[in-house]
Write an enzyme that holds these catalytic residues in place. Structure first.
Site, mmCIF file in Angstrom:
data_model
loop_
_atom_site.group_PDB
_atom_site.id
_atom_site.type_symbol
_atom_site.label_atom_id
_atom_site.label_comp_id
_atom_site.label_asym_id
_atom_site.label_seq_id
_atom_site.Cartn_x
_atom_site.Cartn_y
_atom_site.Cartn_z
ATOM 1 N N CYS A 34 0.834 -1.201 0.000
ATOM 2 C CA CYS A 34 0.000 0.000 0.000
ATOM 3 C C CYS A 34 0.866 1.248 0.000
ATOM 4 O O CYS A 34 2.070 1.197 0.273
ATOM 5 C CB CYS A 34 -0.894 0.041 1.245
ATOM 6 N N ASP A 441 20.433 37.845 -12.284
ATOM 7 C CA ASP A 441 19.178 38.118 -12.980
ATOM 8 C C ASP A 441 18.548 39.413 -12.466
ATOM 9 O O ASP A 441 18.376 39.604 -11.257
ATOM 10 C CB ASP A 441 18.223 36.944 -12.768
#
Length: 482
Positions: A34, A441
């Site tokens: 499971c 940036d």
């Protein structure tokens, strides 16, 4: 992979969804495995064994639970965080390389012997490459059985099985029922759809900030390649056996993906690439917990939990976008790319495209063969694009999911016209590096200034050490702040 029993058992006892995909719970008394969040009664400790992969659980003779569907969990986030051989192999297996080229092809792509690769995967995941690919084939087959009306023989070969007998035996072993019973017990009838159209659910670990994803993708869309419409992201796909398209609609707990494929053998790679594009295998709780320790980011994390890093379905496309976007705004880069595509793309008939006639982004060979008139940009940038296309076409630069991040970055930097910003942007989106910081940036520095953070390249780079190993996620938040 080291699985601490007490920690795993606590996750199972509390049904913690965050651990779905990290490990699998084998219940020896019932013979099933499971996901940790399975709603069934928690098994007794003496009956439990934990496995690092579904393939390992299957190898131990366990079958998949039909209640919690452990084979449909999000992937383990460690394959994005790590950059070693095992993580690269797992990304390539998910992309269907073993189904297409076999284990020899996978080993060749990684540059190691089959024996060494098998030994590493067995040590880490309890299963070799064939077993891992087999588990994926079973999940692909189940998806086709439950979402299409194709005959079982067609599904067998579309899922990558070598024969119908192998297909039947595998599904009986994994799900403990014949394929026909999986179809008979599907919860809802298959909706009418065109040929090659499949709708699947792409699970993720909540939370998922949908707005942040679409806010990033929408201004970067290109005609004939992708678009955002009514909360759904549409994009063309260039796949190993043909073309296609995806319509991705985020909902609560899953992303509804409608895939149009010219060849159903491309289902697994299409799913893998869409998952990577939306960063669905991430662990947002781990990311946000780290970023929230910074007082400057904590309010954003609280207000917008689950921000992901938008990635890519095509590494070469991202590299071209990065080169074109050097030192220009997002809008200017989009204009330049639109002009380039108008010269290179040929509309594809809808019956052939599998993607509503979207021509998609051109391949490296197409860019390399394009005339000078197609590039409305400075000559130096045009030549950079051509060198990039030549390197990708020749296999000298690997921009695919299994590429070595460090080696790819070095090879990109060796190309004239490509600097650190461009190489790192490619690492961020094409290679899925979770710890990239584009400290030079302009927009990033603007976002840092808005949050009253150090915003010169050197000071920002030093300050960002506290965000490791999730600097890529911090960067998305700074861009949003800008």
């Amino acid at each position: 992979m080291d699985l601490d029993f007490e920690r795993c058992y606590r996750a199972v006892d509390s049904r913690d969804q965050r651990f779905d995909g990290w490990f699998y719970t084998g219940v020896l008394s019932t013979g099933i495995y499971c996901r940790p969040s399975c709603p069934a009664t928690t098994p007794k400790r003496k009956n439990v064994r934990f496995f690092p992969s579904a393939a390992a659980a299957q190898g131990a003779g366990l079958r998949a639970c039909r209640r919690c569907r452990p084979d449909a969990t999000p992937g383990s986030p460690q394959w994005d965080l790590r950059a070693d051989l095992v993580s690269r192999a797992m990304r390539l297996i998910a992309d269907g390389v073993v189904d297409r080229d076999g284990v020899p092809g996978l080993a060749a792509r990684l540059g190691y012997t089959e024996r060494h690769l098998h030994r590493l995967l067995r040590t880490e995941l309890g299963a070799g490459p064939l077993a891992l690919a087999r588990a994926q084939r079973a999940q692909t087959a189940r998806t086709l059985i439950e979402s299409t009306d194709l005959g079982m023989a067609e599904i067998a070969f579309a899922a990558g099985f070598g024969s119908v007998r192998q297909f039947n035996d595998t599904l009986r072993e994994v799900y403990a029922v014949p394929p026909s019973e999986l179809r008979a017990t599907r919860r809802r009838p298959t909706a009418p759809a065109g040929p090659g159209t499949i709708t699947v659910r792409l699970a993720y670990r909540p939370p998922l900030h949908v707005g942040a994803l679409l806010d990033f993708l929408a201004p970067r869309t290109l005609p004939g390649v992708d678009e955002v419409r009514a909360g759904t992201y549409h994009r063309s796909l260039r796949l190993p056996h043909g073309t296609g398209a995806a319509a991705l609609t985020p909902t609560d707990r899953h992303v509804a993906a409608t895939l149009r494929l010219t060849d159903l053998r491309d289902l697994a790679p299409a799913v893998a690439r869409c998952r990577r594009l939306l960063d669905l295998d991430a662990d947002p709780t781990a990311v946000d917990t780290t970023l929230a320790t910074d007082p400057a980011l904590a309010p954003m994390v609280t207000a917008e939990p689950g921000v992901r890093v938008p990635r890519a379905v095509d590494g070469f496309e991202v590299a071209v976008r990065a080169v074109v976007g050097q030192q220009v705004s997002v809008a200017s880069a989009r204009t330049t790319l639109t002009r380039l595509l108008s010269q290179l793309s040929t509309p594809v008939p809808e019956s052939e495209a599998g993607g509503g006639g979207l021509p998609g982004f051109p391949a490296a060979e197409e860019v390399l063969a394009a005339p000078d008139s197609a590039f409305r940009m400075p000559a130096a940038r045009r030549e950079t694009l051509r060198r990039l296309a030549a390197a990708v076409a020749a296999g000298e630069v690997d921009l695919e999911p299994g590429g070595d991040r460090q080696e790819t970055r070095q090879r990109l930097l060796a190309l004239p016209g490509i600097g650190a910003w461009t190489a790192d942007y490619v690492a961020l989106r094409a290679l899925g590096d979770p710890d990239v910081l584009l400290s030079t940036d302009v927009a990033l520095r603007r976002g840092a200034a808005a949050l009253v953070l150090p915003h010169s390249p050197d000071t920002l780079h030093s300050y960002a050490d506290r965000w490791r190993p999730w600097r890529s996620y911090a960067m998305i938040r700074l861009w949003r702040a800008a």
